[in-house]
Design a protein around this motif. Sequence first.
Motif, PDB file in Angstrom:
ATOM      1  N   GLY A  71      16.838  -7.209   4.505  1.00  0.00           N
ATOM      2  CA  GLY A  71      15.870  -8.079   3.612  1.00  0.00           C
ATOM      3  C   GLY A  71      14.603  -8.615   4.535  1.00  0.00           C
ATOM      4  O   GLY A  71      15.039  -8.491   5.725  1.00  0.00           O
ATOM      5  N   LYS A  86      14.568 -15.335  -4.975  1.00  0.00           N
ATOM      6  CA  LYS A  86      14.254 -13.994  -4.348  1.00  0.00           C
ATOM      7  C   LYS A  86      13.026 -13.495  -4.394  1.00  0.00           C
ATOM      8  O   LYS A  86      11.742 -13.758  -5.455  1.00  0.00           O
ATOM      9  N   THR A  87      12.487 -12.631  -3.514  1.00  0.00           N
ATOM     10  CA  THR A  87      11.005 -11.999  -3.454  1.00  0.00           C
ATOM     11  C   THR A  87      10.862 -10.619  -3.836  1.00  0.00           C
ATOM     12  O   THR A  87       9.754 -10.207  -4.221  1.00  0.00           O
ATOM     13  N   TRP A 137      13.266  -9.810  -0.264  1.00  0.00           N
ATOM     14  CA  TRP A 137      14.801 -10.082  -0.067  1.00  0.00           C
ATOM     15  C   TRP A 137      15.094 -10.851  -1.187  1.00  0.00           C
ATOM     16  O   TRP A 137      14.629 -11.267  -2.075  1.00  0.00           O
ATOM     17  N   LYS A 141      19.453 -17.998   5.222  1.00  0.00           N
ATOM     18  CA  LYS A 141      18.785 -16.984   5.674  1.00  0.00           C
ATOM     19  C   LYS A 141      19.703 -15.960   6.264  1.00  0.00           C
ATOM     20  O   LYS A 141      19.455 -14.867   6.570  1.00  0.00           O
ATOM     21  N   TYR A 183      11.605 -12.865   5.022  1.00  0.00           N
ATOM     22  CA  TYR A 183      12.163 -14.295   4.625  1.00  0.00           C
ATOM     23  C   TYR A 183      11.563 -15.160   5.757  1.00  0.00           C
ATOM     24  O   TYR A 183      11.471 -15.020   7.092  1.00  0.00           O
ATOM     25  N   ILE A 188      21.068 -12.754   3.159  1.00  0.00           N
ATOM     26  CA  ILE A 188      20.277 -12.314   2.307  1.00  0.00           C
ATOM     27  C   ILE A 188      20.296 -10.589   2.310  1.00  0.00           C
ATOM     28  O   ILE A 188      20.926 -10.074   3.433  1.00  0.00           O
ATOM     29  N   GLY A 193       5.394 -14.004   2.147  1.00  0.00           N
ATOM     30  CA  GLY A 193       6.306 -13.309   2.780  1.00  0.00           C
ATOM     31  C   GLY A 193       5.817 -12.128   3.510  1.00  0.00           C
ATOM     32  O   GLY A 193       6.637 -11.331   4.238  1.00  0.00           O
ATOM     33  N   VAL A 249      17.974 -22.345   1.037  1.00  0.00           N
ATOM     34  CA  VAL A 249      17.468 -21.176   1.211  1.00  0.00           C
ATOM     35  C   VAL A 249      15.907 -21.120   0.815  1.00  0.00           C
ATOM     36  O   VAL A 249      15.582 -21.813  -0.154  1.00  0.00           O
ATOM     37  N   ALA A 250      15.209 -20.619   1.525  1.00  0.00           N
ATOM     38  CA  ALA A 250      13.709 -20.558   1.112  1.00  0.00           C
ATOM     39  C   ALA A 250      13.185 -22.003   0.762  1.00  0.00           C
ATOM     40  O   ALA A 250      12.376 -22.042   0.021  1.00  0.00           O
TER      41      ALA A 250
END
Length: 403
Positions: free
Chosen positions: A263, A201-202, A226, A251, A266, A254, A272, A158-159
């Motif tokens: 979300g 997370k953002t 997200w 992804k 992403y 989320i 983002g 993730v990310a």
Amino acid sequence: MTSRKDYRKKNTQGSKYLIIAGVAVIVLACAGIWGHNAYQQHQATVLAENKKQVAYNKKHFNANVTIYGVKVGKLTVDQAVEKIQDKAVNKLVYKDCKISAVRDSKLTTISKEQVQKYFDKQYTQLPTDQSYNYENTALKKGKSKLKAITAASVDYSVAGKTFTLAAKDYLTQVSYYSGAVHYDDASKLTAKLNAMDKEVKTLGKSYKFKTPAGSTITVTNQSYGWGIWTASAKKAVLSAYETGKKTIDGKNHIYGEGYTTQGLGYGKSNNGLGNSYVVVSIASQDMWVVVNGKVVVTVSDVVTGTANKGDNATPTGVWYIMYKQKDATLRGQNDNGSNYASKVNYWMPFTMSGCGLHDASWRTDWSSTAYLKGGSHGCVNIRPSEIKSVWDAVKVHMPVIVY
């Protein structure tokens, strides 16, 4: 020459022999009759006993029958069901790195229909010493399944980060019964996913942002952004443990906040935000719409929420356009408690509290200081002559940066 006396003597002896022979014949005849009757009586006894055994076997298991580890010999189907339910193990539990077979009295171990099937398989008209053993194949399969699950591991990406999640580290207790796996305690996995969410997370994240005016500021994501949808991610990980899947793309798991929960942002660049967004400056009362990295609309005389009226101030942070609507009626409450209903031609909300971009045909003061004492209820007012260009450039889910 034989005398008369001798003749009588011989004749007497002959008669004796005849009598003896007759008696012998009679005795033999009687013996034959008695033997035949005894044989018939024995046969009748055997037939009666067999008939009795046949009748017994129609309702009772043979002597050497075991079902699910429980001896049910000479029991009826109903009796066998009751005994199996009372004695047989019916559940597997993985705990402390061990798999144990236990009995849970709350579970149905076996159905009467299944016991009847086993009865029909072992049925013979007359009793037999043959052994029959019917195992709980579901539990055997369950044991293999639990072993595979607890030995599994999956890489969760993730990310740009990859987290290796080994089942033995995050599953405290798993059970198998009624043909299915049950995760009794996966709280460690939940805690790990929550920690991962906090790390990547953002939503709520602060970062540097360069405005179209050229200044660099610090902004904080509010509804825009997200996070890891823990419930969905957990389901995906547990499924991977069961199926043997080795990787998970985060992804697909989320969540977002506000009007949409899917979300946003992403995988996009610029923290983002990507390269298309709306920017509103409260201090200068300017607004820009940036599309594909270029400013396509500039409005130099917007009016934001009244600065000194608390809830009426336009909230700062990063939000997003929730939806777009033409010919809307905006409703709310004035400072004096009265209600208002204002019709607008273009409505683009970006907060759940009701702030958005819209035209304001009733406004007469469009000065750069109007927002200080006579601003909006929190929205960004745009001249009717300029709103159409904004409407055409703005897209649903586009970030809105207010600073």
